[in-house]
Design a protein around this motif. Sequence first.
Motif, PDB file in Angstrom:
ATOM      1  N   PHE A   1       0.825  -1.208   0.000  1.00  0.00           N
ATOM      2  CA  PHE A   1       0.000   0.000   0.000  1.00  0.00           C
ATOM      3  C   PHE A   1       0.860   1.259   0.000  1.00  0.00           C
ATOM      4  O   PHE A   1       0.592   2.206  -0.737  1.00  0.00           O
TER       5      PHE A   1
ATOM      6  N   LYS B   1      -7.966   2.438   5.051  1.00  0.00           N
ATOM      7  CA  LYS B   1      -6.967   3.213   4.321  1.00  0.00           C
ATOM      8  C   LYS B   1      -7.374   4.678   4.223  1.00  0.00           C
ATOM      9  O   LYS B   1      -8.525   4.998   3.978  1.00  0.00           O
TER      10      LYS B   1
ATOM     11  N   ILE C   1      -3.799  -7.467  -1.572  1.00  0.00           N
ATOM     12  CA  ILE C   1      -4.154  -6.053  -1.533  1.00  0.00           C
ATOM     13  C   ILE C   1      -5.619  -5.895  -1.143  1.00  0.00           C
ATOM     14  O   ILE C   1      -5.963  -5.093  -0.269  1.00  0.00           O
TER      15      ILE C   1
END
Lengths: 291, 301
Positions: free
Chosen positions: A214, A290, A280
């Motif tokens: 990420f 996130k 992911i």
Amino acid sequence: MAREKKYREAVNWKKELRLFPGYLILLIWISFTFVLLGWVLLASFSTTKEIFSNKLLASGLHFENYVKAWINSDVAGIFRNSLVYSIIACSLLIVICAPAAYVLSRFIFPGNKLIQTGFVSAMGVPVVMIVLPLFGIVANLGILNHVLSNGMLLIFLYIGINIPYTTIFLMTFFGNLSRAFEEAAAIDGCPPTKTFWLIMLPMAQPGIITVTIFNFINIWNEYFISLIFANSDQLRPIAVGLYSMINSMKYTGDWAGMFAAVVIVFLPTFILYIFLSEKIIAGVTGGGVKG
Amino acid sequence: MKRNKGMIIAFLAPAVSIFAIVFLYPIIRTIIMSFFKIDGITDPVSKWQFTGLANFIKLANTSLFRTSMWNLFRIWLIGGVIVMSLALLFAVIITSGIRLKSFFRAVIYLPNIVSAVALATMWLQYVYSPKFGLLKTVFSKLGLTALSKVQWLDNDHKFMALLLAYCFGMVGYHMLIFASGIERISSDYFEAATLDGADKLNQFRYITMPLLKGVFRTNITMWSVTSVGFFVWSQLFSTVTADTQTITPMVYMYMQIFGAGNSVTERNSGLGAAIGVLLSVCVVAIFWLCNHLLRDDDLEF
């Protein structure tokens, strides 16, 4: 045996039929995605003339678009910059955030909750809130006048803006590890610091890999901070470099070269994604949110 | 715990001190700056002139800034409705037991990992291209001559074009959040409802939706946080510096402070800081509203 199999298939077909509208909607959406990416890929191997006359690849593959973009337009330079920034920043982020995340998830001490709240809130802070004072400090210190210090500054900022997310993400991983390992290590006389580096950190490896992917994607695609703080052309990372390249290629009319540059830019994250998409996707929803 | 004191400090020090330099100090300073008139961004505090709320009032009276806030609001609301509906629809389909689930999911999320500059360029130079664009080709193949002649990037259509392209890239992320929320709901509820004779639509309306409140809250908060930082797309879609169709507060701030654009009348870093404060207030307000309107405390599952 055979009858049972037939029976299962029959049920499946009924189910598939019921799901047909769903399939149709998804197929339309992903075909669009494929047409978009596929066309750009084909266009990057064609000549500009072919692109305009809608006859992609009419005269075969033109690898020279890539050569031109890579060397003449110096995609090589911005590519190398971004690679260096991302690799250094991603590694340092782990070295800085993993110990912090471990301590925050394992020990009770005054300020623990406060630091966690601070990190979580920082993920929602608009970048506009931090760039002005940072630019003021940096300009006053003359950091932007030297290539080396400016480059180091960029890496520092990439690290800084990703610290809250990385730490919070890793906290959930350390939180899930059993305390038995530390107890066993303590009984064997291993000091806590050593226990962390030699035992706990390697065990958090899945989390470290996910968060690094990420961070890599974030830093590779970062635009605003780089636009403001990269003071010279030779420091530009890929996103900013591509932007100015596209602007100039519009004037030179080299559409094929422009699409080649676009492909080069999205290729690294794309390749990562092909191999690691499951990891992911699990990371998006699994370990923290996130920012 | 005393034994570990040194370790705790040593382990936290780097992360916390960088956090203080990059987030804490700048945020506090930006809030203070928003109440001052500051000619140069590098000026020492002694040269700042306290002007109270003058910066905010000035922004409210600047029509270009008002336009930028209006654009941001439209992106947030219209884009939000489009993205949330599509994301929820895809999430429901993905979790309905289809084959190739992870393949579909991966492709829908794919645009999120592509650099925004690259993605926006694909849309601008290919999909919307008036010469060889995808829309033009598809519409003329379908015989819709009027639609195929539309100039997607002229001033009348640019905003919609920008919004569509942006939404395309955002759906995947929000779909993943919805899908993981739906997967957390126990299948017992649906089985019980099926036995009682509830059809799929009613199950969705009376089971899935109420239990997804918390997920909606997460999604709306994340959408708002990303929307506020709307910058790259806007910059790529406007070829001239002050394009009223696509300008957003971030772009306005960038032009004011860093840009060499022609529209800059006066340099005042305080104005830039005030924009930051305004945007943060918006985020906090949305966060607060979501927490109060979408409470799910009464639901246990």
